[in-house]
Design an enzyme around this catalytic site. Structure first.
Site, PDB file in Angstrom:
ATOM      1  N   ASP A  75       0.835  -1.210   0.000  1.00  0.00           N
ATOM      2  CA  ASP A  75       0.000   0.000   0.000  1.00  0.00           C
ATOM      3  C   ASP A  75       0.868   1.259   0.000  1.00  0.00           C
ATOM      4  O   ASP A  75       0.358   2.374  -0.115  1.00  0.00           O
ATOM      5  CB  ASP A  75      -1.006  -0.014   1.157  1.00  0.00           C
ATOM      6  CG  ASP A  75      -0.346  -0.001   2.534  1.00  0.00           C
ATOM      7  OD1 ASP A  75       0.896  -0.052   2.604  1.00  0.00           O
ATOM      8  OD2 ASP A  75      -1.086   0.064   3.537  1.00  0.00           O
ATOM      9  N   SER A  76       2.199   1.077   0.075  1.00  0.00           N
ATOM     10  CA  SER A  76       3.107   2.214  -0.101  1.00  0.00           C
ATOM     11  C   SER A  76       2.934   2.814  -1.494  1.00  0.00           C
ATOM     12  O   SER A  76       3.377   3.932  -1.753  1.00  0.00           O
ATOM     13  CB  SER A  76       4.565   1.775   0.097  1.00  0.00           C
ATOM     14  OG  SER A  76       4.872   0.657  -0.712  1.00  0.00           O
ATOM     15  N   ASP A  79      -1.212  -6.340  -0.413  1.00  0.00           N
ATOM     16  CA  ASP A  79      -1.323  -5.623   0.859  1.00  0.00           C
ATOM     17  C   ASP A  79      -2.780  -5.201   1.061  1.00  0.00           C
ATOM     18  O   ASP A  79      -3.352  -4.523   0.200  1.00  0.00           O
ATOM     19  CB  ASP A  79      -0.427  -4.375   0.779  1.00  0.00           C
ATOM     20  CG  ASP A  79       0.197  -4.011   2.090  1.00  0.00           C
ATOM     21  OD1 ASP A  79      -0.110  -4.673   3.097  1.00  0.00           O
ATOM     22  OD2 ASP A  79       1.005  -3.061   2.104  1.00  0.00           O
ATOM     23  N   LYS A  84      -1.181  -9.478   3.011  1.00  0.00           N
ATOM     24  CA  LYS A  84      -0.492  -8.938   4.193  1.00  0.00           C
ATOM     25  C   LYS A  84      -1.443  -7.978   4.893  1.00  0.00           C
ATOM     26  O   LYS A  84      -2.154  -7.220   4.217  1.00  0.00           O
ATOM     27  CB  LYS A  84       0.779  -8.202   3.776  1.00  0.00           C
ATOM     28  CG  LYS A  84       1.465  -7.487   4.929  1.00  0.00           C
ATOM     29  CD  LYS A  84       2.843  -6.996   4.573  1.00  0.00           C
ATOM     30  CE  LYS A  84       2.906  -5.615   3.962  1.00  0.00           C
ATOM     31  NZ  LYS A  84       2.359  -4.526   4.810  1.00  0.00           N
ATOM     32  N   GLU A  90      -1.666  -5.336   8.544  1.00  0.00           N
ATOM     33  CA  GLU A  90      -0.893  -4.706   9.620  1.00  0.00           C
ATOM     34  C   GLU A  90      -1.583  -4.945  10.956  1.00  0.00           C
ATOM     35  O   GLU A  90      -2.775  -4.660  11.098  1.00  0.00           O
ATOM     36  CB  GLU A  90      -0.778  -3.196   9.363  1.00  0.00           C
ATOM     37  CG  GLU A  90       0.031  -2.869   8.121  1.00  0.00           C
ATOM     38  CD  GLU A  90       0.199  -1.365   7.897  1.00  0.00           C
ATOM     39  OE1 GLU A  90      -0.188  -0.565   8.773  1.00  0.00           O
ATOM     40  OE2 GLU A  90       0.723  -1.006   6.829  1.00  0.00           O
ATOM     41  N   GLU A 103       8.738  -4.037  10.786  1.00  0.00           N
ATOM     42  CA  GLU A 103       9.231  -2.757  10.248  1.00  0.00           C
ATOM     43  C   GLU A 103       9.732  -1.879  11.396  1.00  0.00           C
ATOM     44  O   GLU A 103       9.035  -1.692  12.408  1.00  0.00           O
ATOM     45  CB  GLU A 103       8.103  -2.043   9.476  1.00  0.00           C
ATOM     46  CG  GLU A 103       8.539  -0.700   8.908  1.00  0.00           C
ATOM     47  CD  GLU A 103       7.601  -0.128   7.856  1.00  0.00           C
ATOM     48  OE1 GLU A 103       6.639  -0.818   7.447  1.00  0.00           O
ATOM     49  OE2 GLU A 103       7.843   1.027   7.445  1.00  0.00           O
TER      50      GLU A 103
HETATM   51  O1  KIV Z   1       3.505  -1.140   1.592  1.00  0.00           O
HETATM   52  C1  KIV Z   1       4.698  -1.505   1.665  1.00  0.00           C
HETATM   53  O2  KIV Z   1       5.504  -1.300   0.759  1.00  0.00           O
HETATM   54  C2  KIV Z   1       5.108  -2.200   2.871  1.00  0.00           C
HETATM   55  C3  KIV Z   1       6.570  -2.445   3.052  1.00  0.00           C
HETATM   56  C4  KIV Z   1       7.247  -1.191   3.426  1.00  0.00           C
HETATM   57  C5  KIV Z   1       6.817  -3.533   4.008  1.00  0.00           C
HETATM   58  O3  KIV Z   1       4.290  -2.515   3.684  1.00  0.00           O
END
Ligand code: KIV
Length: 274
Positions: free
Chosen positions: A44-45, A83, A113, A115, A182
């Site tokens: 989600d980055s 994510d 993934k 959080e 992280e």
């Molecule tokens: O969204 C992302 O890129 C991440 C990584 C920084 C682990 O969660």
């Protein structure tokens, strides 16, 4: 052959480090897959790196699905990890199942993934029961930036470190296939890696994790913005020089030369038109 969570368990046992990269599009996923990276995280980055948002909170399920589809079209061997964006799983276990199913069925991801630690045990258990591999992201969890009061190293006090260890154990017990940490002090990440049976992946968590993840644009130097302490630039693909050269070549008329143009053997008649 497509990598699976079984391969990653073997890699942990054999101390063969797992490589993960966060990437969001067809060309970067293809390059990563061809180079042999183990896992591609459609992170989600993307909200900040590609879409220009201030944080990761604004990216939607629909947008994440578009990026996941592009990555899965490109990568033939890497494990594709989608994510779960903000509020796609926090609202209810039902929402988590529905949204994870979209990533698996439409996005062709191999796992998701999310959080959070022990507070998401029920959600992780439900996803695992549905045979969806889950990677739990603990430590600095950017979707909680407002609650955490910024992007800070986590687990710095004895209580905070204990909570992180408890979280790691709880998500493993709930069925998480891996734990991503992280911004966690190296020694604590090492301890968690030793305690857990499932592999750990680190970003800003030192060298003792079972694998590492970085963002594609960060480690290739594709943007010149803020560089966190944990990012090492393995290349400097800053596009500025190329862009300036293109502008200059167009302005001077040097580009496109004949080499980059199409011509007819006999084109005199074109002059006579109209
Ligand atoms: O969204 C992302 O890129 C991440 C990584 C920084 C682990 O969660």
């Amino acid at each position: 052959m497509r990598k699976s969570i079984i391969d990653f368990q073997k890699q942990k046992a054999n101390r063969d480090k797992i490589t993960m990269v966060a990437a969001y599009d067809y060309p970067s996923a293809r390059a990563l897959d061809e180079a042999g990276v183990d896992m591609i995280l459609v992170g989600d980055s993307v909200a900040m790196v590609l879409l220009g948002h201030e944080d990761t909170l604004s990216v939607s399920m629909e947008e994440m699905l578009i990026f996941t589809k592009a990555v899965s079209r490109a990568a033939k061997n890497a494990f594709i990890l989608a994510d779960m964006p903000f509020m796609s799983y926090q609202s209810s276990t039902y929402d988590a199942l529905q949204n994870a199913a979209k990533f698996m069925k439409e996005g062709r991801a191999n796992g998701v993934k999310l959080e959070g630690g022990s507070e998401f045990s029920e959600c992780i258990r439900a996803l695992s029961r549905a045979s969806i591999p889950v990677i739990a992201h603990i430590g600095l969890t950017p979707q909680s930036v407002n609650a955490m009061g910024g992007y800070k190293v986590q687990g710095k006090s004895k209580e905070a470190a204990k909570k992180l260890i408890d979280d790691a154990k709880a998500v493993q017990d709930a069925g998480a296939s891996m734990v991503l940490m992280e911004c966690v002090p190296s020694k604590l990440a090492q301890k968690i890696t030793q305690i857990l049976e499932v592999p750990t992946i680190g970003i800003g968590a030192g060298k003792h994790c079972d694998g590492q993840v970085l963002v594609y644009h960060d480690f290739l130097g594709l943007h010149q913005g803020f560089k966190p302490k944990f990012v090492r630039k393995f290349a400097n693909l800053n596009p500025n020089e190329g862009i300036k050269a293109y502008i200059n070549a167009v302005k001077s008329g040097e580009f496109p030369s004949e080499e980059y143009s199409f011509s007819l053997e006999n084109d005199e008649w074109i002059e006579e038109l109209y």
